[in-house]
Enzyme design. Structure first.
Site, PDB file in Angstrom:
ATOM      1  N   ASP A   6     -27.343 -55.135 -18.961  1.00 22.26           N
ATOM      2  CA  ASP A   6     -26.897 -56.482 -18.591  1.00 22.26           C
ATOM      3  C   ASP A   6     -27.874 -57.555 -19.070  1.00 22.26           C
ATOM      4  O   ASP A   6     -27.796 -58.706 -18.659  1.00 22.26           O
ATOM      5  CB  ASP A   6     -26.676 -56.581 -17.073  1.00 22.26           C
ATOM      6  CG  ASP A   6     -27.955 -56.352 -16.275  1.00 22.26           C
ATOM      7  OD1 ASP A   6     -29.024 -56.083 -16.886  1.00 22.26           O
ATOM      8  OD2 ASP A   6     -27.910 -56.433 -15.032  1.00 22.26           O
ATOM      9  N   GLU A  64     -32.652 -60.281 -13.120  1.00 19.85           N
ATOM     10  CA  GLU A  64     -31.232 -59.969 -13.226  1.00 19.85           C
ATOM     11  C   GLU A  64     -30.454 -61.177 -13.745  1.00 19.85           C
ATOM     12  O   GLU A  64     -30.972 -62.298 -13.733  1.00 19.85           O
ATOM     13  CB  GLU A  64     -30.711 -59.582 -11.832  1.00 19.85           C
ATOM     14  CG  GLU A  64     -31.437 -58.394 -11.213  1.00 19.85           C
ATOM     15  CD  GLU A  64     -31.055 -57.068 -11.842  1.00 19.85           C
ATOM     16  OE1 GLU A  64     -30.567 -57.051 -12.986  1.00 19.85           O
ATOM     17  OE2 GLU A  64     -31.250 -56.027 -11.181  1.00 19.85           O
ATOM     18  N   ASP A  77     -43.087 -54.591 -13.060  1.00 20.15           N
ATOM     19  CA  ASP A  77     -42.347 -54.573 -11.806  1.00 20.15           C
ATOM     20  C   ASP A  77     -42.626 -53.318 -10.982  1.00 20.15           C
ATOM     21  O   ASP A  77     -43.282 -52.379 -11.456  1.00 20.15           O
ATOM     22  CB  ASP A  77     -40.832 -54.715 -12.067  1.00 20.15           C
ATOM     23  CG  ASP A  77     -40.367 -53.954 -13.306  1.00 20.15           C
ATOM     24  OD1 ASP A  77     -41.078 -53.031 -13.738  1.00 20.15           O
ATOM     25  OD2 ASP A  77     -39.289 -54.269 -13.823  1.00 20.15           O
ATOM     26  N   HIS A 128     -31.103 -57.767 -18.483  1.00 18.52           N
ATOM     27  CA  HIS A 128     -32.260 -58.106 -17.642  1.00 18.52           C
ATOM     28  C   HIS A 128     -33.551 -57.682 -18.333  1.00 18.52           C
ATOM     29  O   HIS A 128     -33.593 -56.660 -19.017  1.00 18.52           O
ATOM     30  CB  HIS A 128     -32.157 -57.501 -16.232  1.00 18.52           C
ATOM     31  CG  HIS A 128     -32.289 -56.008 -16.156  1.00 18.52           C
ATOM     32  ND1 HIS A 128     -31.288 -55.192 -15.692  1.00 18.52           N
ATOM     33  CD2 HIS A 128     -33.315 -55.171 -16.469  1.00 18.52           C
ATOM     34  CE1 HIS A 128     -31.693 -53.937 -15.722  1.00 18.52           C
ATOM     35  NE2 HIS A 128     -32.922 -53.890 -16.192  1.00 18.52           N
TER      36      HIS A 128
HETATM   37  C1  F6R Z   1     -39.007 -51.622 -16.482  1.00 15.88           C
HETATM   38  C2  F6R Z   1     -38.217 -52.841 -16.593  1.00 15.88           C
HETATM   39  C3  F6R Z   1     -36.775 -52.847 -16.972  1.00 15.88           C
HETATM   40  C4  F6R Z   1     -36.397 -51.740 -17.943  1.00 15.88           C
HETATM   41  C5  F6R Z   1     -34.899 -51.739 -18.191  1.00 15.88           C
HETATM   42  C6  F6R Z   1     -34.481 -50.667 -19.168  1.00 15.88           C
HETATM   43  O1  F6R Z   1     -40.330 -51.918 -16.076  1.00 15.88           O
HETATM   44  O2  F6R Z   1     -38.743 -53.853 -16.337  1.00 15.88           O
HETATM   45  O3  F6R Z   1     -36.428 -54.091 -17.533  1.00 15.88           O
HETATM   46  O4  F6R Z   1     -37.105 -51.929 -19.117  1.00 15.88           O
HETATM   47  O5  F6R Z   1     -34.229 -51.565 -16.977  1.00 15.88           O
HETATM   48  O6  F6R Z   1     -34.719 -49.404 -18.643  1.00 15.88           O
HETATM   49  P1  F6R Z   1     -34.548 -48.088 -19.554  1.00 15.88           P
HETATM   50  O7  F6R Z   1     -35.642 -48.140 -20.557  1.00 15.88           O
HETATM   51  O8  F6R Z   1     -34.712 -46.944 -18.603  1.00 15.88           O
HETATM   52  O9  F6R Z   1     -33.203 -48.188 -20.172  1.00 15.88           O
END
Ligand code: F6R
Length: 243
Positions: free
Chosen positions: A136, A143, A67, A138
């Site tokens: 959550d 989301e 992303d 995702h």
């Molecule tokens: C990042 C992504 C997100 C993160 C998630 C957890 O490319 O796609 O799904 O993996 O938001 O983020 P952290 O590791 O910072 O808790």
């Protein structure tokens, strides 16, 4: 595993093993899907170390990132381009043209997402997609409520995600971009193998929803129950809510 360090080490060794046993060449590249965020940082550090020790080469590895924010300049310290180059790519022997990150500043975001899907297809699909999840549930920026067959597209971020990510923007939620480009759940599901890294007690509920309840688009990571080869790599804290 015991803690975040053990998760980082285990995940890096898994990548090392998969890439070396595949023995990629110019004609037969290994395709890796990659996340950003706090969770994979330790894994990237270990992989850089393995590269410096001559135990792995990324010369014939192609990567696709999950992303990117919409509208952040590429060189903004919180852009995922910047993160990937700073934390990983600049330290290894990857060919820059083979490190694909979605362009959140493309003039036409729909075309950019179509292009990305096409590139993955042309690369022969993803061998190993590594992911992280939010509290959550995702995965990438899929989301709660995202379709479990979704493809790469622009998404408006949930309030919880803005809240979780504001720490990277001077704790000011108004500075967090409202939109991102993201691979879909379906895009990740198409990978031959998926490895999801989950650490910390704040992810414990998401892990329980992901593996102990039904497949549910309100916890998009639960989709991977139906993947033939999906692996969740967790620390003790993340398992607190498991029965
Ligand atoms: C990042 C992504 C997100 C993160 C998630 C957890 O490319 O796609 O799904 O993996 O938001 O983020 P952290 O590791 O910072 O808790």
């Amino acid at each position: 595993l015991d803690d975040t360090a053990a998760v980082a080490d285990w995940a890096a060794r898994f990548v090392l093993q998969r890439v070396t046993e595949f023995a990629p060449t110019a004609e037969r590249r290994f395709v890796l899907g990659l996340p950003t965020g706090g969770t994979p940082l330790g894994m990237y550090k270990r992989l850089i170390q393995f590269y410096k020790e001559g135990r792995i080469s990324f010369k014939y590895v192609t990567t696709f990132n999950m992303d990117e924010y919409v509208g952040l300049p590429r060189d903004h310290p919180e852009s995922y381009h910047y993160y990937m180059w700073n934390e990983f790519f600049k330290h290894i022997d990857i060919e820059p043209s083979q490190a694909h990150v979605l362009d959140g500043n493309a003039p036409n975001l729909v075309d950019e997402c179509t292009r990305f899907e096409k590139l993955i297809k042309e690369a022969g699909g993803v061998n190993l997609f590594i992911g992280g999840i939010g509290p959550d549930g995702h995965i990438a920026f899929n989301e709660p409520g995202s379709s479990l067959v979704s493809r790469t597209r622009a998404k408006t971020l949930a309030y919880d995600t803005l809240e979780a990510n504001k720490r990277f923007f001077g704790n000011d939620i108004s500075k967090v971009p409202r939109q991102a480009l993201t691979v879909g759940v379906g895009t990740v599901m198409d990978a031959k193998e998926v490895m999801i890294l989950i650490t910390g007690s704040h992810k414990a509920l998401a892990l329980a929803k992901a593996v102990e309840e039904g497949v549910n688009h309100m916890w998009t990571v639960s989709a991977f129950q139906q993947h033939p080869q999906a692996l969740f790599v967790c620390d003790e804290d993340a398992t607190l809510e498991l029965r």
